[in-house]
Design a protein around this motif. Structure first.
Motif, PDB file in Angstrom:
ATOM      1  N   ASP A 164       9.455  -5.911   4.830  1.00 14.75           N
ATOM      2  CA  ASP A 164      10.433  -6.430   3.874  1.00 14.75           C
ATOM      3  C   ASP A 164      11.058  -5.263   3.135  1.00 14.75           C
ATOM      4  O   ASP A 164      10.359  -4.527   2.444  1.00 14.75           O
ATOM      5  N   GLY A 189      11.099  -5.568  -1.247  1.00 17.46           N
ATOM      6  CA  GLY A 189       9.984  -5.551  -2.191  1.00 17.46           C
ATOM      7  C   GLY A 189       8.865  -6.526  -1.876  1.00 17.46           C
ATOM      8  O   GLY A 189       7.762  -6.373  -2.361  1.00 17.46           O
ATOM      9  N   GLY A 190       9.142  -7.542  -1.064  1.00 18.45           N
ATOM     10  CA  GLY A 190       8.073  -8.470  -0.691  1.00 18.45           C
ATOM     11  C   GLY A 190       7.218  -7.891   0.428  1.00 18.45           C
ATOM     12  O   GLY A 190       7.467  -6.778   0.905  1.00 18.45           O
ATOM     13  N   GLU A 191       6.182  -8.624   0.811  1.00 21.60           N
ATOM     14  CA  GLU A 191       5.337  -8.177   1.920  1.00 21.60           C
ATOM     15  C   GLU A 191       5.440  -9.177   3.057  1.00 21.60           C
ATOM     16  O   GLU A 191       5.320 -10.372   2.845  1.00 21.60           O
TER      17      GLU A 191
END
Lengths: 336, 559
Positions: free
Chosen positions: A257, A260-262
């Motif tokens: 991502d 910033g997300g996983e």
């Protein structure tokens, strides 16, 4: 991604498909059981050379995870690898004496075999010393993961290579057939990975781990790439372009991502550094059939012998996937 | 026979059969709707399996597409079939083929017996909805949606935008107050009958056929119109992820599901053998039952959504690689960077260690090697002290170190001799505390006693580097806590300044600093500066020389 760049990528994809088509002539079918592949079956594809000793554990490991058929290309093994594979009921085998380097380190052969046999199947492309670990792999089979990816219309799954090594000299403990190599090489570097985005294919270029720490301290840019996209819901138009580090079309490489997300990812535990590796390093350095003229193997041949200890005080011992998830090496993402 | 089920099935027929038979065997009739996309042969084979089961009936089939009116049509058809076929039902429960009862169906019947007039349907007004994706709440009811959100996303978005700009809206029919809620409900037969047999149903249906995701609003809005008692919650445990698709339950969720005390869960992975085995076995040991309590499961899934949406701050990995991280947290924990103080004080690192704790590293970005605390060659995470490896990706060297030492305070020294590539990160990172005494690097040069001619090139170089560094403090987007004093200002009043810094890092406390470190001997430093000036190097970062205490007279200043 502009039109021109999209078109260039399309040409590039065609180039790799053509290469695969040409190299196809190098492959001899030894045992074709692909007709027994059920619709939706999970496949494992691999290229190998002289891996007889590692095979039983490798096949069992992936059978346990739920792989239903193996597509294997044997590159001129002399140790009985083809005989062993032929006897397995779930293996289709091709063989070639041609140059590994000449087929882009096996990529052309793999692309051909995948195009012919893996269309619309989830296919895991791994080496014989790579063992996939993914979130919940101790309680959920591979099928649970692929069903979940399907439900989210995700076509590919990233898994970084995690180099494993033993504590103490590599040669101290001989690997025996059928044994879990991670039981010997059970240590890893947890937090020295270096990442850059590859603007060409959109994938991440990851280096680091024990190989960068021990063998490439002076020229880190030469350290082997660890990023991989081994698990793909294959389509006959897809191609691997550089080992399993990157694919075309580029969308398949976005296994991270950027906002910033996983994303849900796994790891390939890389059990390279066990006793069988020592003879290999010498041989491969001489053969120069590996990436960058086997510069990697030359580095090993110079810096590695039976007494080499790759372990250090900060090394971590492998426990389970949860540990790797907590360390941030892989992620559950939104799979819960 | 007071409870009946409507079951929508499109895949995993074996599991649907298993659950339908379970309901039927406990006296609950089931009306099954099989998706029209299922090939006729498969459908017939499935239907024929229930030939001898009078409690299981089939509704006429509709091709169901996600988020469209067709799913309401399917529900209506199956509901009608159920209500017609089994006139003495009191409650109708809407389930899917991947639902699994978590408590014996007898308990559900008893629960409904205790609430005979209650409709269990989550139904909230659009002002109170928090879960929708794409921010379409009120507008679901007032815009038109001719394009599929799944297959024609661009057209869908363009169409919404266009209607907003032109101010096009549909009129909501009289008597309908838009409500939203979970698709899965349990309605009383009376309410359901009123909805299905309303005199204006044709007009209502025509309106809802144009609403976006009507399966979350049709029954939810109409129940408000006809119901006497609404309990606004679903008896079906169903969680959605950030992409709007339902979370799936696996065998390893067994303990979690057992403790939830919910009646029905959705959706269950068809191969979750242990879940089906456990929950369809009515002879299992009965736990103490309470009201449904999905709290724990909520936490697990909301954590997963959070991880997918924002991830772990400061983690750079194959799963999370923020490309434009400016404006956000760049590292995972607070840390402190000291510039110049080690040049000014003797054994400042030891002093810091006593006052701050954690790890106090030397110059992590020194040209020779990364000076880890205690002279270690390898730091946490197997980070090597090799300067080449570090300088290959200098900022990731720091983010890696901080990540691997989470929970342990990290401090290090930084100066103009060090690799400056990390400076941008330091200045823009809200986790950084920078304590800068500019020009202090000149102190060791002064103390070395080397002739000005030999060092002036180096002085000029370091000064240039430090000036560049100081200039970044005025950049837009500076987020670090920066304490900067020119050497002259600092030396004039060092105690108060150090006290402030320590208070900021440790949190203000009553303790005053008593054991200050030993400042190096600066007698003759003003002379040294003058000689530099004479040699052609103008000191620019040291501050107002007039502020320097007169070391020549007072001797070494007692700190």
């Amino acid at each position: 991604m502009g039109l021109i760049s999209s078109y260039r990528m399309r040409l590039r994809r065609r180039y790799w498909r053509l290469r695969a088509l040409r190299r196809q002539r190098q492959l001899t079918t030894v045992r074709d059981r692909t007709r027994t592949i059920a619709p939706g079956a999970i496949l494992v594809a691999s290229t190998m050379r002289n891996e007889r000793m590692r095979l039983p554990y490798f096949l069992d490991y992936y059978r346990r995870l739920g792989a239903e058929h193996f597509l294997i290309i044997d590159n001129d093994s002399q140790d009985g690898t083809p005989d062993y594979l032929q006897a397995q009921p779930d293996v289709s085998l091709w063989t070639t004496k041609a140059s590994y380097a000449g087929s882009a380190y096996g990529v052309d052969w793999l692309n051909w075999v995948l195009r012919q046999n893996a269309h619309r199947h989830w296919c895991l492309t791994v080496d014989v010393d790579e063992f996939l670990v993914y979130p919940f792999c101790d309680t959920r089979p591979l099928r649970a993961l692929t069903d979940w990816l399907d439900a989210g219309q995700v076509r590919s799954f990233g898994a970084m290579l995690l180099d494993m090594y033993p504590k103490g000299p590599i040669g101290r403990r001989a690997y025996r057939e059928g044994e879990d190599p991670i039981g010997i090489a059970s240590w890893f570097d947890a937090g020295n990975y270096m990442i850059e985005r590859n603007p060409l294919y959109g994938n991440l270029w990851i280096q680091g781990g024990v190989r960068a720490r021990r063998f490439f301290g002076n020229d880190p840019w030469k350290a082997p790439a660890l990023n991989k996209v081994p698990l793909v819901r294959w389509h006959r138009d897809y191609v691997y372009v550089s080992s399993t580090h990157a694919l075309l079309p580029r969308g398949l490489n976005f296994t991270y991502d950027p906002a910033g997300g996983e994303k849900t990812t796994g790891l390939l535990l890389h059990a390279k550094f066990v006793s069988t590796f020592l003879d290999r390093a010498q041989e491969e350095a001489g053969r120069a059939e590996h990436y960058r003229n086997a510069a990697e193997y030359e580095a090993y041949a110079e810096g590695l012998d039976a007494e080499t200890d790759l372990w250090c005080r900060a090394s971590e011992r492998f426990v389970n996937w949860k540990q790797l998830e907590l360390m941030g090496l892989m992620s559950k993402g939104n799979w819960a | 026979m007071t409870l009946g089920f409507v079951m929508l099935v499109h895949t995993a027929f074996d599991r649907a059969e298993q659950v339908a038979r379970y309901f039927a065997s406990h006296g609950c009739p089931v009306a099954i709707h099989v998706d029209g996309k299922v090939p006729p042969r498969r459908f017939r084979a499935f239907r024929d399996r229930f030939r001898t089961e009078p409690r299981i009936v089939f509704a006429s089939r509709t091709r169901v597409e996600w988020g469209t009116w067709s799913i309401v049509q399917a529900t209506q058809a199956a509901s009608e079939r159920l209500v017609e076929g089994f006139p003495d039902l009191r409650h109708v429960f809407l389930a899917s083929g991947s639902c699994l009862p978590l408590r014996p169906v007898g308990e559900l019947v008893a629960y409904l017996d205790a609430n005979p007039e209650t409709d269990f349907i989550e139904s909230v007004t659009t002002d109170h909805v928090t879960w929708t994706i794409d921010g379409l709440e009120e507008e679901r009811f007032t815009l038109r949606f001719p394009f599929s959100w799944r297959r024609q996303r661009r057209m869908f978005n363009a169409c919404v935008k266009l209607q907003r700009r032109l101010g096009l809206t549909r009129r909501i029919p009289d008597g309908i107050v838009p409500h939203l809620g979970s698709q899965w409900w349990c309605l009383t037969r009376r309410t359901l009958h009123s909805i299905l047999n309303a005199p204006d149903r044709k007009a209502t249906d025509a309106y809802f056929a144009g609403v976006w995701i009507p399966d979350e609003s049709y029954f939810q809005s109409l129940a408000r119109r006809y119901s006497t008692t609404i309990e606004s919650r679903s008896l079906t445990l169903s969680k959605f992820d950030i992409h709007g698709k339902p979370h799936v339950f696996y065998d390893d969720h067994l303990p979690l599901l057992q403790r939830s005390d919910c009646f029905v869960a959705r959706k269950v992975w068809p191969r979750a053998d242990a879940l089906y085995r456990t929950f369809l076995d009515d002879n299992r040991p009965v736990a103490k039952r309470t009201e449904p309590n999905p709290g724990r499961i909520d936490r697990v899934f909301s954590k997963a959504n959070e991880r997918r949406a924002s991830g772990r701050a400061g983690l750079y990995s194959q799963a999370r690689f923020p490309l434009a991280p400016h404006g956000s947290v760049l590292t995972c924990a607070r840390y402190n960077v000291f510039c110049g103080l080690d040049d000014l004080y003797e054994e400042f690192d030891g002093w810091l260690d006593r006052h701050l704790g954690g790890s106090v590293h030397g110059h992590l970005y020194a040209p020779e090697r990364a000076e880890f605390a205690d002279g270690a060659r390898i730091a946490a995470g197997c980070l090597s002290d090799s300067a080449t490896l570090r300088d290959y990706r200098p900022t990731q060297f720091l983010t890696n170190l901080l990540w691997s030492t989470r929970g342990q305070r990290q401090s290090f020294f930084f100066g103009p001799r060090d690799n400056q590539e990390v400076a941008g990160l330091l200045v823009h990172d809200p986790n950084a505390t920078l304590v800068v005494v500019s020009g202090a690097w000149a102190v060791p040069m002064f103390l070395s006693g080397q002739p000005i001619e030999e060092i002036k090139v180096e002085v000029a170089r370091l000064q240039r580097i430090e000036l560049d560094f100081l200039r970044t403090f005025r950049n837009p987007g500076v987020a670090a806590r920066i304490h900067h004093w020119p050497l002259a200002d600092f030396v004039a009043q060092p105690v108060e300044k150090l006290q402030n810094v320590v208070d900021e890092i440790n949190g203000a406390g009553p303790r005053r600093l008593t054991d200050l470190p030993q400042m190096r001997d600066l007698r003759g430093f003003t002379d040294f500066l003058q000689r530099l000036r004479n040699g052609g190097v103008q000191p620019k970062v040291i501050g107002d020389v007039a502020l320097f205490p007169d070391f020549a007279d007072a001797g070494r200043k007692a700190p």
